[in-house]
Motif scaffolding. Structure first.
Motif, PDB file in Angstrom:
ATOM      1  N   PHE A  52     -17.031  15.347  39.587  1.00 33.63           N
ATOM      2  CA  PHE A  52     -18.136  16.036  38.923  1.00 33.63           C
ATOM      3  C   PHE A  52     -17.678  16.590  37.574  1.00 33.63           C
ATOM      4  CE2 PHE A  52     -15.693  19.621  40.133  1.00 33.63           C
ATOM      5  CZ  PHE A  52     -16.145  20.707  39.397  1.00 33.63           C
ATOM      6  N   TRP A  53     -18.662  17.116  36.822  1.00 37.44           N
ATOM      7  CA  TRP A  53     -18.396  17.828  35.578  1.00 37.44           C
ATOM      8  C   TRP A  53     -19.343  19.017  35.516  1.00 37.44           C
ATOM      9  CZ3 TRP A  53     -21.167  16.551  30.487  1.00 37.44           C
ATOM     10  CH2 TRP A  53     -20.737  17.422  29.456  1.00 37.44           C
ATOM     11  N   TYR A  54     -18.818  20.176  35.183  1.00 41.22           N
ATOM     12  CA  TYR A  54     -19.657  21.367  35.102  1.00 41.22           C
ATOM     13  C   TYR A  54     -20.815  21.189  34.118  1.00 41.22           C
ATOM     14  CZ  TYR A  54     -16.828  24.603  37.931  1.00 41.22           C
ATOM     15  OH  TYR A  54     -16.189  25.256  38.976  1.00 41.22           O
ATOM     16  N   GLY A  55     -20.627  20.389  33.089  1.00 41.02           N
ATOM     17  CA  GLY A  55     -21.675  20.203  32.087  1.00 41.02           C
ATOM     18  C   GLY A  55     -22.721  19.166  32.448  1.00 41.02           C
ATOM     19  N   CYS A  56     -22.564  18.510  33.589  1.00 44.72           N
ATOM     20  CA  CYS A  56     -23.475  17.427  33.988  1.00 44.72           C
ATOM     21  C   CYS A  56     -24.709  17.982  34.683  1.00 44.72           C
ATOM     22  CB  CYS A  56     -22.728  16.468  34.919  1.00 44.72           C
ATOM     23  SG  CYS A  56     -23.790  15.336  35.838  1.00 44.72           S
ATOM     24  N   PRO A  57     -25.917  17.739  34.140  1.00 45.07           N
ATOM     25  CA  PRO A  57     -27.135  18.248  34.783  1.00 45.07           C
ATOM     26  C   PRO A  57     -27.375  17.659  36.170  1.00 45.07           C
ATOM     27  CG  PRO A  57     -27.683  16.776  32.958  1.00 45.07           C
ATOM     28  CD  PRO A  57     -26.212  17.035  32.873  1.00 45.07           C
ATOM     29  N   VAL A 172     -20.615  10.639  36.483  1.00 44.64           N
ATOM     30  CA  VAL A 172     -20.679  11.619  37.564  1.00 44.64           C
ATOM     31  C   VAL A 172     -22.137  12.019  37.819  1.00 44.64           C
ATOM     32  CG1 VAL A 172     -18.369  12.561  37.219  1.00 44.64           C
ATOM     33  CG2 VAL A 172     -20.266  13.493  35.880  1.00 44.64           C
ATOM     34  N   PRO A 173     -22.448  12.534  39.008  1.00 45.09           N
ATOM     35  CA  PRO A 173     -21.538  12.708  40.134  1.00 45.09           C
ATOM     36  C   PRO A 173     -21.259  11.380  40.840  1.00 45.09           C
ATOM     37  CG  PRO A 173     -23.746  13.407  40.743  1.00 45.09           C
ATOM     38  CD  PRO A 173     -23.789  13.085  39.283  1.00 45.09           C
ATOM     39  N   THR A 174     -20.018  11.205  41.244  1.00 47.05           N
ATOM     40  CA  THR A 174     -19.597  10.028  41.992  1.00 47.05           C
ATOM     41  C   THR A 174     -18.867  10.496  43.242  1.00 47.05           C
ATOM     42  OG1 THR A 174     -19.381   8.609  40.036  1.00 47.05           O
ATOM     43  CG2 THR A 174     -18.105   7.983  41.977  1.00 47.05           C
ATOM     44  N   MET A 175     -19.061   9.788  44.343  1.00 43.93           N
ATOM     45  CA  MET A 175     -18.379  10.128  45.584  1.00 43.93           C
ATOM     46  C   MET A 175     -17.493   8.978  46.040  1.00 43.93           C
ATOM     47  SD  MET A 175     -21.273  12.297  47.689  1.00 43.93           S
ATOM     48  CE  MET A 175     -20.071  12.934  48.863  1.00 43.93           C
ATOM     49  N   VAL A 176     -16.406   9.335  46.688  1.00 47.72           N
ATOM     50  CA  VAL A 176     -15.473   8.344  47.227  1.00 47.72           C
ATOM     51  C   VAL A 176     -15.109   8.767  48.648  1.00 47.72           C
ATOM     52  CG1 VAL A 176     -13.233   7.211  46.981  1.00 47.72           C
ATOM     53  CG2 VAL A 176     -14.515   7.880  44.931  1.00 47.72           C
ATOM     54  N   VAL A 177     -15.255   7.857  49.591  1.00 41.68           N
ATOM     55  CA  VAL A 177     -14.903   8.143  50.984  1.00 41.68           C
ATOM     56  C   VAL A 177     -13.598   7.458  51.340  1.00 41.68           C
ATOM     57  CG1 VAL A 177     -15.560   7.797  53.404  1.00 41.68           C
ATOM     58  CG2 VAL A 177     -17.268   8.570  51.749  1.00 41.68           C
ATOM     59  N   ASN A 178     -12.647   8.276  51.757  1.00 42.67           N
ATOM     60  CA  ASN A 178     -11.343   7.823  52.248  1.00 42.67           C
ATOM     61  C   ASN A 178     -10.579   6.930  51.279  1.00 42.67           C
ATOM     62  OD1 ASN A 178     -10.081   8.858  54.505  1.00 42.67           O
ATOM     63  ND2 ASN A 178     -10.167   6.936  55.619  1.00 42.67           N
ATOM     64  N   GLY A 179     -10.811   7.138  49.983  1.00 41.97           N
ATOM     65  CA  GLY A 179     -10.104   6.367  48.977  1.00 41.97           C
ATOM     66  C   GLY A 179     -10.495   4.900  48.929  1.00 41.97           C
ATOM     67  N   ASP A 184     -22.655   6.445  44.042  1.00 46.51           N
ATOM     68  CA  ASP A 184     -23.237   7.564  43.297  1.00 46.51           C
ATOM     69  C   ASP A 184     -24.721   7.688  43.619  1.00 46.51           C
ATOM     70  OD1 ASP A 184     -24.663   5.685  41.635  1.00 46.51           O
ATOM     71  OD2 ASP A 184     -22.858   5.463  40.418  1.00 46.51           O
ATOM     72  N   LEU A 185     -25.381   8.647  42.994  1.00 49.36           N
ATOM     73  CA  LEU A 185     -26.788   8.887  43.285  1.00 49.36           C
ATOM     74  C   LEU A 185     -27.654   7.684  42.942  1.00 49.36           C
ATOM     75  CD1 LEU A 185     -25.579  11.810  43.277  1.00 49.36           C
ATOM     76  CD2 LEU A 185     -27.783  12.579  42.418  1.00 49.36           C
ATOM     77  N   GLY A 186     -27.266   6.954  41.902  1.00 51.17           N
ATOM     78  CA  GLY A 186     -28.032   5.787  41.489  1.00 51.17           C
ATOM     79  C   GLY A 186     -27.949   4.648  42.490  1.00 51.17           C
ATOM     80  N   THR A 187     -26.736   4.305  42.922  1.00 52.92           N
ATOM     81  CA  THR A 187     -26.576   3.192  43.865  1.00 52.92           C
ATOM     82  C   THR A 187     -27.081   3.555  45.250  1.00 52.92           C
ATOM     83  OG1 THR A 187     -24.297   3.854  44.412  1.00 52.92           O
ATOM     84  CG2 THR A 187     -24.573   2.269  42.623  1.00 52.92           C
ATOM     85  N   ALA A 188     -26.953   4.833  45.610  1.00 49.28           N
ATOM     86  CA  ALA A 188     -27.372   5.249  46.948  1.00 49.28           C
ATOM     87  C   ALA A 188     -28.876   5.457  47.045  1.00 49.28           C
ATOM     88  CB  ALA A 188     -26.646   6.529  47.347  1.00 49.28           C
ATOM     89  N   GLY A 189     -29.514   5.849  45.915  1.00 48.29           N
ATOM     90  CA  GLY A 189     -30.957   6.018  45.914  1.00 48.29           C
ATOM     91  C   GLY A 189     -31.441   7.450  45.845  1.00 48.29           C
ATOM     92  N   GLY A 190     -30.537   8.396  45.521  1.00 53.16           N
ATOM     93  CA  GLY A 190     -30.944   9.797  45.398  1.00 53.16           C
ATOM     94  C   GLY A 190     -29.982  10.720  46.130  1.00 53.16           C
TER      95      GLY A 190
END
Length: 209
Positions: A52-57, A172-179, A184-190
């Motif tokens: 994440f980034w603090y400046g990212c809406p 960002v935001p991007t998530m990674v599970v177990n490396g 991200d929100l776009g690929t997942a759908g929200g």
């Protein structure tokens, strides 16, 4: 007539079954499976990373959804926030986050930092502005400045930059599970779908043990 009704029932059942089957997330669609898995920080636990980034809406808007979810994760899951640093103020905010973590006060002021930037219009782009703001949040100003400029914090910044490169993130935001699995929100759908996808991948890793 009876045959028509039965045909309609079977057709509907087949459609529902097809939709249910299609709903299961797939690599290359809702998430990316990394070709070179990244080691986790706590071996033996399933790791979930939010970059994440603090400046990212979008990160700010994601907070009310991801924070309560993260608090309810089971003991075999380790949730980690990692600041993305693409240069400039991204790096400054990343340094801020790492310093707050090193001081053990990040959980206390995390929401306040986000709100200061996105609701109050603060930049928090230099250490003096940060120190003054954090003093109002009950964080010792001198201790913060010392930690912010410490060797340990700067070393962790370099580690987090390399981690983001290994994950091959582009935003960002991007998530990674177990490396292994990036999404991200776009690929997942929200936001909600992102956490459902995280749950799915956590269970996938748990079942593979």
């Amino acid at each position: 007539m009876r045959n028509l009704i039965l045909s309609a029932v079977f057709a509907t059942a087949g459609l529902i079954g097809g939709l249910a089957q299609a709903a299961e997330p797939e690599a290359g669609k809702q998430y990316v499976e990394l070709s070179n898995p990244v080691p986790v920080s706590k071996p033996g636990k399933i790791e979930v990373v939010e970059l994440f980034w603090y400046g990212c809406p979008h990160c700010y808007q994601f907070e009310p959804t991801i924070t309560p979810w993260a608090k309810k994760l089971p003991d075999d899951v380790n949730f980690v926030r990692v600041p993305a640093m693409f240069g400039g103020v991204w790096n400054v905010h990343g340094q801020l986050f790492i310093a707050l973590e090193a001081m053990g006060v990040e959980a206390k002021v995390h929401d306040a930092v986000f709100a200061a930037i996105h609701k109050e219009g603060k930049k928090l782009a230099d250490e003096d502005e940060m120190a003054d703001f954090l003093a109002d949040q009950g964080v010792d100003k001198e201790a913060f400045l010392k930690t912010f400029n410490s060797f340990g914090v700067k070393s962790q910044m370099e580690k987090d930059k390399k981690l983001a490169m290994a994950y091959q993130i582009t935003g960002v935001p991007t998530m990674v599970v177990n490396g292994k699995y990036r999404f991200d929100l776009g690929t997942a759908g929200g936001p909600e779908q992102t956490l459902k996808l995280a749950d799915f991948l956590i269970e996938k890793e748990r079942a593979a043990r």
